[in-house]
Design a protein around this motif. Structure first.
Motif, PDB file in Angstrom:
ATOM      1  N   THR A  39       0.832  -1.211   0.000  1.00 26.80           N
ATOM      2  CA  THR A  39       0.000   0.000   0.000  1.00 26.80           C
ATOM      3  C   THR A  39       0.859   1.251   0.000  1.00 26.80           C
ATOM      4  O   THR A  39       0.532   2.244  -0.666  1.00 26.80           O
ATOM      5  N   THR A  41       3.864   1.506  -1.339  1.00 22.65           N
ATOM      6  CA  THR A  41       4.409   1.617  -2.689  1.00 22.65           C
ATOM      7  C   THR A  41       3.371   2.131  -3.671  1.00 22.65           C
ATOM      8  O   THR A  41       3.663   2.978  -4.526  1.00 22.65           O
ATOM      9  N   PHE A  42       2.147   1.619  -3.545  1.00 20.82           N
ATOM     10  CA  PHE A  42       1.055   2.049  -4.424  1.00 20.82           C
ATOM     11  C   PHE A  42       0.809   3.547  -4.276  1.00 20.82           C
ATOM     12  O   PHE A  42       0.651   4.273  -5.260  1.00 20.82           O
ATOM     13  N   SER A  43       0.788   4.020  -3.048  1.00 20.86           N
ATOM     14  CA  SER A  43       0.573   5.439  -2.797  1.00 20.86           C
ATOM     15  C   SER A  43       1.742   6.274  -3.307  1.00 20.86           C
ATOM     16  O   SER A  43       1.551   7.350  -3.885  1.00 20.86           O
TER      17      SER A  43
END
Length: 352
Positions: A39, A41-43
């Protein structure tokens, strides 16, 4: 000798994942750490892409655009804290992660509040705010420095679940430093946005008279601009509610963490950066069509001519000063328009 190996495994597991009272090979530890990194990394990727789009489309000229740029930078650095390695034991690295996380959480929150405040001053109070830019930066970067340094100086940082933060022994500091101010500011933002939307709706209803295509375009643009505003406090509340519930449970039962609450915590807490990018980057995302990207890349890399942005969604708070102006340097900070408005501190008309 026979007992040394299990002890070593247990210590190793503790250093990797100290937030569950479980056997060394408990799968929950790996799940929490992997979800946290995913999460985060995604952000982070969403924030970096947002920064690239801002650079590509040259959306960094007006005060409002600069504030969104600063918010995205803060959210990107905040996401880095969630990607930082595995859980750490007490020490300088753990303290640094805790300070970093607190500082950039607060910085992102400050920029969100200042964007709301800037919008309120422009629309409701009818005040121009370009000269407040330095003050905004002092507040946005200075207040977080104070709030993040206080626990560091008091020695209250340490392992705290899936990452380092204020420890379970200092629950009052957790709520005093972060959760009470956070939800208080969310309530204030909700009130400000409600007032902003009411004023904007009143202005739209006041645009009566003969048909004017330009005014109708701005009326439609005004409606499109304010639509996402009402969602932002809800989005920020959504990504903050599960961390609050988990911390409340930690305060009541510090020795008995719940896997489901911890999982929801690490799923939602790192998503502030993504939420910021989606809500405040609405205009930017709308321009990222294939044709728009090709033209932006060409203007960036192949043409020395300055190509300014224009799209129908841009409207202003101000009186229609000069609708035929070709100046790309005109500040588009003002997003709403009303023919009867006169902003304070405007300066000479001819100099605008």
């Amino acid at each position: 000798m026979g007992d040394e190996h299990p002890l070593e495994v247990s210590n190793t597991s503790s250093s990797r994942c100290p937030f569950f009272n479980a056997v060394p090979d408990d799968y929950r530890c790996d799940v929490i750490l992997k979800v946290k990194r995913a999460t985060g990394t995604f952000s982070l990727v969403a924030c970096l892409f947002m920064l690239f789009a801002i650079w590509l489309l040259r959306r960094y000229n007006s005060l409002a655009q600069k504030m969104i740029f600063s918010l995205t930078v803060a959210a990107a650095f905040d996401s880095v804290a969630y990607v930082m390695g595995e859980s750490h034991l007490e020490g300088s690295l753990c303290n640094f992660q805790a300070w970093w996380l607190t500082y950039f959480d607060w910085t992102a929150l400050m920029w969100v509040c200042l964007i709301t405040f800037n919008l309120y001053l422009n629309l409701v109070r009818e005040i121009r705010t370009e000269h407040y830019e330095i003050h905004y930066h002092l507040v946005a970067w200075g207040v977080p420095l104070l709030m993040s340094t206080l626990p560091l100086m008091a020695g209250y940082y340490g392992p705290s679940g899936a990452w380092c933060w204020i420890t379970d022994k200092h629950v009052g500091w957790r709520f005093g430093i972060w959760y009470i101010p956070l939800f208080s500011l969310i309530i204030l933002m909700t009130c400000c946005y409600a007032r902003i939307i009411c004023v904007a709706n009143e202005r739209m209803r006041s645009w009566l008279g003969t048909f004017n295509p330009e005014r109708e375009r701005r009326k439609l643009s005004l409606s499109e601009e304010i639509r996402p505003l009402k969602w932002y406090p809800s989005v920020y509340l959504l990504v903050s509610i599960f961390p609050l519930i988990n911390r409340l449970h930690n305060a009541a039962y510090p020795e008995d963490p719940v896997f489901s609450l911890t999982l929801l915590h690490v799923l939602s807490a790192p998503l502030h950066g993504l939420a910021n990018a989606l809500v405040f980057g609405k205009d930017t995302w709308s321009q990222l069509s294939t044709t728009g990207i090709k033209m932006a890349i060409q203007s960036r890399l192949c043409d020395s001519t300055m190509i300014g942005e224009y799209h129908a969604a841009n409207v202003r708070y101000t009186h229609d000063l000069n609708t035929h102006s070709d100046s790309d340097d005109e500040d588009n900070n003002v997003l709403f328009y009303s023919p009867d408005m006169i902003l304070k501190d405007r300066g000479p008309w001819e100099n605008v």
